[in-house]
Design a protein around this motif. Structure first.
Motif, PDB file in Angstrom:
ATOM      1  N   ALA A 798       0.633  -1.114   0.208  1.00 40.95           N
ATOM      2  CA  ALA A 798      -0.174   0.206  -0.080  1.00 40.95           C
ATOM      3  C   ALA A 798       0.983   1.463  -0.041  1.00 40.95           C
ATOM      4  N   ILE A 799       2.058   1.152   0.739  1.00 39.00           N
ATOM      5  CA  ILE A 799       2.710   2.352   0.714  1.00 39.00           C
ATOM      6  C   ILE A 799       3.184   2.794  -0.495  1.00 39.00           C
ATOM      7  N   LEU A 800       3.955   1.584  -1.158  1.00 42.15           N
ATOM      8  CA  LEU A 800       4.636   1.740  -2.492  1.00 42.15           C
ATOM      9  C   LEU A 800       3.560   2.190  -3.507  1.00 42.15           C
ATOM     10  N   ALA A 801       2.451   1.488  -3.568  1.00 38.66           N
ATOM     11  CA  ALA A 801       1.227   1.786  -4.681  1.00 38.66           C
ATOM     12  C   ALA A 801       0.912   3.236  -4.555  1.00 38.66           C
ATOM     13  N   SER A 802       0.764   3.805  -3.414  1.00 39.82           N
ATOM     14  CA  SER A 802       0.397   5.046  -3.285  1.00 39.82           C
ATOM     15  C   SER A 802       1.445   6.147  -3.728  1.00 39.82           C
ATOM     16  N   SER A 803       2.693   5.675  -3.231  1.00 39.83           N
ATOM     17  CA  SER A 803       3.781   6.463  -3.575  1.00 39.83           C
ATOM     18  C   SER A 803       3.988   6.519  -4.658  1.00 39.83           C
TER      19      SER A 803
END
Length: 844
Positions: A798-803
């Protein structure tokens, strides 16, 4: 028959009025086999013959005397021992000085009827008045005998009311320990209570849990086997079958042999009397039944009579308990010549035995043994007879107040009941060194020798001592066995196995088979998380919390600890994408820095753009804190770094969105709104939004910070090492604040989406926020439902995808123009054709 005659005599005595009230003998008197007069007299009863032939009872003529045949060599030696001991005492100057001991020895022929006749003969004596009127006085002071328990029971019950002491050398039945029923009974052999328990001890010691049991159907066998069965049950040993027979029951013997053949037990405990064992061995030899390990008892285990090539084929390797062997000094020499010269009736002058109307033909079978001496050393009961005679002598010695120099008081009348009391107090040592004394039951301390039937290389047979059993020692120490010296059945050196079911190895447990003894069971593997580290475990035990069973289920090992590590594939992939995001962000920052003077970079508020790129770099890097073994510091860092960096990132995007709106509001006539949201206000807004998240994180870390936690609930076989949130309110407060800022940013960007296309990035911000919100809305159920390290992986994703969503949606279009369409990166192109557009661009 004679018992019947005595009953008739008693009836006649009570119902006829005669002047003479003394008993009168009817029929022929029963004379002893050996006898000698003395100042005191000891009786002896032995089964010197084995077979008795009954005369005709047709009552057409006077019945002939009973006929005996088949010499019982063992009991013949016992009678010799008794005479030897008496003669030895008579020669002694310290024991019963100037007192001679006489003896009266009867042969019972192994018959209960003859036993009763012998008892009556001993009790009545052989002295008669005129007209064959008995004198009513028995000269007897004690009786040595009988060899078998059932005969001894008859003997003791008959003599009991007259308080005549009976000392048995081989009647070992526990039933005779009852002092209420047998108050005047003693024995120089220990009770079968100890032998039965010794049998159970040796079976347990040798690891046999599945045995067959055979016993004589008499007092000796039934009582001994009952104690054995009770003891083995307590020890957890199972008896496949328990059968019995008596010497006069050939059909039962055949059934016993059939049971042995059909049984699966390879070990047979034979609590069998001497005579019955001979019959059993004969049948086993005839039917060629081999391969069974016999465990025997003292009446037959050292019987030379059974040592023949045929019997050894079936009985070789037999193991059992024997009476301790004691060599009586001088007896071997005495048994060959002096006995025949002095004690044997046919060796005496005609005048001594003609009075008994005896014919030497009666002793023909015995005369054949005159020069036979090979078995003397193996007759273990001889020392028991020897001790019994000396016990009576010591009792008489004390009653006659004997003194070495003065001799004994001959005038004293000794009653049998006095001898009984004196026997209870004796305590002396014989020449072999053994001490003789009687316990409260009239028995002696149990000490057995463990013997093994073996065959030497020259073909000779022998009883080899392979251990001992001492009942006076503590349990588990009383049996000493030299297993290395034992030759097993069939001449094998390997101990035979006798089990209903093979042992359950570690890692399994025993499960009883329905309807079968407890020794018959199945081996069930332990369940997951349980172990058994012993053979034949009844139950499996669970492993402690942080432990789990190994593959073999025989040891508890530490559970595998699961966390998202840098070395596994998933961790490597996530690290790659995290660093890839950092790299892409750095390249964009470098590109923007190089093109900072170009219109498109200026038009996108370069200060907020660089701050946004910096925060995105931190977002990519903070995902790395979620990988690796959780520690106290890493748990606190990962959640706070995630919360603060994402707020910083969203704050920058929110600032850019507000700038767009303010810029177009500033193009309206008379609008002065941009002075309220200049660069300083933009920086302060980002700082303010970020400080609020910092304050939330500080409160979270102060009140209930995240910490490493071993989760053992989700998986039983492994531990999930994770970061516990500590305060869930703090965690959801961080997420809620990020969500609030993202929602606000999305709404503002959505409102600005219709502004001019050339330089308006509101639509890109709208799309990036849409991706951001979609990712984190999807994250919540995935986070809650994912197990173990997958929970962390979902959070990192989720962190990587949103970033990546923010990076590509906001900066990809600008990079496209800068790199691929530089002709559009001009002030003229960016200003467009309308006046309103020009004003807006200037304001922005």
């Amino acid at each position: 028959m004679l018992l019947f005659l005595y009953t008739v005599l008693l009836f006649h005595h009570l119902h006829t009025k005669v002047e003479n009230t003394l008993c009168r003998i009817m029929g022929d008197p029963n004379y002893p086999l050996f006898s000698k007069d003395g100042d005191v007299t000891i009786g002896g009863i032995f089964a010197i013959h084995r077979k008795e032939t009954l005369p005709s009872f047709e009552f057409t003529q006077k019945p002939q005397p009973l006929s005996c045949s088949s010499v019982n060599l063992r009991d013949f030696r016992l009678a010799q021992t008794m005479i030897f001991a008496i003669q030895e005492i008579n020669r002694s100057e310290s024991l019963l000085p100037n007192i001679s001991i006489g003896y009266i020895i009867y042969d019972t022929c192994g018959s209960r009827l003859s036993t009763m006749t012998a008892i009556m003969g001993l009790m009545n004596g052989q002295d008669f008045g005129p007209g064959n009127i008995c004198n009513g006085q028995s000269p007897l002071h004690a009786i040595i005998g009988e060899s078998e328990t059932s005969a001894t029971v008859i003997l003791s019950r008959t003599t009991g009311p007259f308080k005549i002491p009976v000392i048995s050398h081989s009647s070992s039945c526990e039933c005779l320990s009852n002092r209420k029923d047998y108050p005047s009974f003693f024995r120089t052999i220990s009770s079968d209570y100890h032998q039965s328990r010794a049998l159970a001890s040796i079976v347990k010691h040798l690891g046999w849990s599945w045995v067959g049991a055979v016993n004589s159907d008499n007092d000796y066998g039934n009582n001994g086997m009952a104690i054995f069965l009770k003891t083995v049950q307590e020890e957890g040993i199972c008896v496949e079958y328990s059968v019995k027979f008596y010497r006069t029951e050939p059909e039962k013997l055949k059934k016993v042999v059939e049971t042995i053949k059909k049984g699966t037990a390879k070990v047979i405990v034979a609590f069998v009397s001497f005579v019955e064992m001979g019959l059993l061995i004969e049948q086993l030899s005839i039917q060629n039944i081999t391969g069974f390990q016999m465990i025997g008892v003292e009446p037959w285990i050292t019987a030379n009579t059974y040592f023949t090539p045929n019997s050894f084929h079936a009985m070789g390797g037999s193991l059992g308990f024997a009476v301790k062997k004691n060599n009586i000094e001088g007896f071997a020499e005495y048994a060959i010549k002096p006995f025949w010269d002095t004690a044997f009736p046919c060796s005496e002058s005609e005048g001594n035995y003609s009075q008994y109307a005896l014919s030497c033909s009666r002793y023909e079978e015995l005369l054949a043994l005159k020069n036979y001496n090979e078995d003397v050393t193996e007759h273990r009961y001889s020392s028991n007879v020897y001790k019994a005679v000396y016990a009576v002598a010591h009792s008489l010695h004390s009653l006659l107040k004997c003194k070495e120099q003065e001799g004994c008081e001959k005038g004293l009348t000794i009653q049998p009941h006095q001898v009984v009391e004196a026997l209870k107090k004796i305590n002396f040592a014989i020449k072999t060194g053994d001490r003789v004394w009687f316990d409260s039951t009239g028995g002696v301390v149990a000490l057995y020798e463990v013997v093994n039937w073996q065959q030497d290389s020259d073909g000779s047979f022998q009883f080899r001592s392979v251990g001992y059993y001492d009942a006076s020692l503590p349990t588990y120490q009383n049996l000493d066995l030299n297993i290395e010296n034992i030759i097993w059945t069939g001449g094998q050196l390997q101990k035979p196995r006798s089990v209903c079911s093979e042992s359950c190895p570690p890692g399994t447990r025993k499960a009883a088979q329905k309807g079968r003894p407890v020794c018959c069971y199945d081996c069930i593997p332990c369940a997951e998380g349980e172990i058994s580290n012993e053979t034949d475990s009844i139950n499996c035990k669970g492993c402690p919390g942080e432990y789990w069973s190994n593959a073999e289920k025989n040891k508890c090992v530490l559970k595998a600890v699961e966390f998202l590590s840098f070395t596994e594939i998933m961790g490597i992939v996530l690290v790659f994408f995290s660093l890839f995001g950092v790299g892409i962000t750095a390249l964009v920052a470098i590109l923007f820095y190089k093109k900072k003077d170009t219109p498109i970079v200026k038009a996108n508020n370069s200060e907020l753009s660089f701050l946004l790129l910096f925060s995105l770099t931190l977002c990519f890097l903070c995902s790395l804190t979620f990988i690796g073994r959780p520690t106290e510091w890493s748990c606190m860092l990962r959640h706070t770094a995630f919360g603060i960096t994402f707020v910083l990132c969203i704050s920058c995007v929110l600032g850019k969105t507000i700038v767009v709106l303010m810029a177009f509001r500033a193009t309206l006539p008379g609008s002065n709104v941009m002075k309220w949201f200049g660069p300083a206000q933009q920086r302060l807004s980002v700082l303010a939004f970020t400080l609020i998240q910092v304050l939330i994180c500080v409160l979270w870390l102060t009140i209930s910070p995240p910490f490493p936690y071993k989760n053992m609930k989700y998986y039983k076989e492994k531990i999930i090492l994770e970061c516990s949130l500590g305060s869930t309110i703090g965690f959801w407060a961080v997420l809620s604040y990020i969500s609030l800022l993202a929602l606000l940013c999305f709404i503002l960007a959505f409102l600005a989406r219709t502004l001019p296309d050339k330089f308006n990035e509101a639509k890109f911000i709208t799309f990036s926020m849409l991706i951001f919100c979609a990712v984190w809305i999807t994250f919540i159920p995935a986070y809650v439902s994912s197990p173990g390290k997958f929970t962390v992986a979902v959070e990192i994703f989720a962190i990587l995808a949103s970033s990546f969503g923010l990076l590509f949606c906001i900066f990809a279009p600008k990079c496209h123009i800068i790199l691929l369409k530089p002709e559009q990166n001009t002030k003229q192109h960016m200003m467009g054709k309308t006046a309103s557009t020009s004003l807006a661009l200037k304001a922005y």
